[in-house]
Design a protein around this motif. Structure first.
Motif, PDB file in Angstrom:
ATOM      1  N   ALA A   1       2.607  12.998 -25.454  1.00  0.00           N
ATOM      2  CA  ALA A   1       2.548  11.623 -25.959  1.00  0.00           C
ATOM      3  C   ALA A   1       1.292  10.947 -25.412  1.00  0.00           C
ATOM      4  O   ALA A   1       0.952  11.103 -24.241  1.00  0.00           O
ATOM      5  N   VAL A   2       0.581  10.199 -26.265  1.00  0.00           N
ATOM      6  CA  VAL A   2      -0.629   9.498 -25.822  1.00  0.00           C
ATOM      7  C   VAL A   2      -0.222   8.261 -25.030  1.00  0.00           C
ATOM      8  O   VAL A   2       0.484   7.381 -25.543  1.00  0.00           O
ATOM      9  N   LEU A   3      -0.659   8.198 -23.777  1.00  0.00           N
ATOM     10  CA  LEU A   3      -0.316   7.074 -22.897  1.00  0.00           C
ATOM     11  C   LEU A   3      -1.448   6.042 -22.835  1.00  0.00           C
ATOM     12  O   LEU A   3      -1.187   4.846 -22.749  1.00  0.00           O
ATOM     13  N   LYS A   4      -2.695   6.509 -22.861  1.00  0.00           N
ATOM     14  CA  LYS A   4      -3.837   5.606 -22.753  1.00  0.00           C
ATOM     15  C   LYS A   4      -4.977   6.160 -23.602  1.00  0.00           C
ATOM     16  O   LYS A   4      -5.116   7.374 -23.784  1.00  0.00           O
ATOM     17  N   GLN A   5      -5.818   5.256 -24.115  1.00  0.00           N
ATOM     18  CA  GLN A   5      -7.033   5.634 -24.845  1.00  0.00           C
ATOM     19  C   GLN A   5      -8.206   4.936 -24.179  1.00  0.00           C
ATOM     20  O   GLN A   5      -8.152   3.739 -23.898  1.00  0.00           O
ATOM     21  N   LYS A   6      -9.279   5.699 -23.901  1.00  0.00           N
ATOM     22  CA  LYS A   6     -10.383   5.159 -23.114  1.00  0.00           C
ATOM     23  C   LYS A   6     -11.731   5.493 -23.742  1.00  0.00           C
ATOM     24  O   LYS A   6     -11.885   6.506 -24.428  1.00  0.00           O
ATOM     25  N   VAL A   7     -12.697   4.594 -23.490  1.00  0.00           N
ATOM     26  CA  VAL A   7     -14.095   4.820 -23.839  1.00  0.00           C
ATOM     27  C   VAL A   7     -14.924   4.551 -22.592  1.00  0.00           C
ATOM     28  O   VAL A   7     -14.818   3.477 -21.997  1.00  0.00           O
ATOM     29  N   ASP A   8     -15.697   5.530 -22.178  1.00  0.00           N
ATOM     30  CA  ASP A   8     -16.525   5.408 -20.963  1.00  0.00           C
ATOM     31  C   ASP A   8     -15.679   5.021 -19.750  1.00  0.00           C
ATOM     32  O   ASP A   8     -16.098   4.205 -18.914  1.00  0.00           O
ATOM     33  N   GLY A   9     -14.481   5.575 -19.653  1.00  0.00           N
ATOM     34  CA  GLY A   9     -13.633   5.351 -18.487  1.00  0.00           C
ATOM     35  C   GLY A   9     -12.818   4.076 -18.523  1.00  0.00           C
ATOM     36  O   GLY A   9     -12.017   3.830 -17.631  1.00  0.00           O
TER      37      GLY A   9
END
Length: 262
Positions: free
Chosen positions: A151-159
């Motif tokens: 399951a996707v918990l977090k989505q990040k760009v450049d940390g």
């Protein structure tokens, strides 16, 4: 009468010769002269243009007796540098006549913005398909304890975490934090009465994390014995939860505790 018959015969002979020569001339023109001058029947195989830069395109096609024209519609792909060919018409491998014009679309010089899709609470497989449809790239995948595997918990760009709906450049790399499926609830083990080292061993062995370690005064128990814990024994915890413990403070200078216990 004989002279007249010979004249008619000569006339027919001459007519036959003229007609024959005419047929020969016509056949020669259509089947020899035209094919030679117009390269009738000859064809050129359209080369692969995808990835060729605009600066190289003219020379590349002239060497193959072809021309090109850039179409108004451009696209963007993170796989290619700006101003390289993304698509072509006719396609590679098609047979065309020399001097044929090939229509090409070029990669944009800067990526357009897209809205960040909502990936959180969905599956990793779904996230991969959504990212591809938005022209975004899947980056680093890390795992955290969670009862639902993948399951996707977090989505990040450049940390940094990014919310759905935010504008980001097309082609951006999206890092995902995924559940490892080990976060199902279980009963917290009893740590009270164990020494500090044993308690830490139980915590780590249960898939939990060591939280804060504090000291308390107690004249009856040896230094380092666990007096309290949080969460308390028997309460519901999940893999990855932090556990705080309170241990007996040292009674003299010979008993040394680690800095986080002071």
């Amino acid at each position: 009468m004989k002279l007249k018959a010979n004249s008619l015969k000569d006339l027919f002979i001459h007519l036959g010769i003229i007609i024959g020569l005419g047929i020969i001339i016509i056949l020669t023109f259509f089947y020899i002269y035209l094919p030679v001058t117009t390269h009738h029947g000859e064809s050129i195989t359209v080369p692969q243009l995808e990835g060729v830069h605009l600066d190289e395109l003219d020379e590349f096609l002239l060497e193959r007796d072809l021309r090109y024209e850039v179409t108004a519609d451009s696209g963007f792909s993170a796989e290619y540098p700006p101003l390289t060919v993304l698509s072509q018409n006719p396609k590679e491998g098609k047979k065309v006549k020399e001097n044929r014009k090939i229509y090409v679309s070029l990669n944009a010089t800067s990526p357009p913005n897209v809205k960040m899709p909502k990936l959180v609470d969905g599956s990793l497989k779904n996230a991969q398909m959504v990212l591809e449809s938005y022209g975004l790239l899947l980056g680093k995948i890390s795992y955290e304890p969670h009862e639902f595997q993948n399951a996707v918990l977090k989505q990040k760009v450049d940390g940094k975490e990014i919310e759905a709906g935010e504008d980001i450049p097309k082609g951006s790399t999206i890092d995902l934090v995924i559940g490892n499926g080990l976060g199902r609830p279980f009963s917290m083990p009893d740590l009270v009465g164990n020494n500090k080292e044993d308690a830490e061993f139980i915590i780590i062995g249960s898939g939990l994390q060591i939280g804060k370690v504090r000291t308390m005064e107690d004249d009856e128990k040896a230094a380092g014995i666990v007096l309290q814990q949080y969460p308390e024994s028997g309460t519901s915890v999940r893999t990855g939860n932090k556990v705080d413990i309170w241990v007996v403070a040292p009674k003299n200078k010979d008993e040394i505790l680690t800095p986080d216990e002071i």
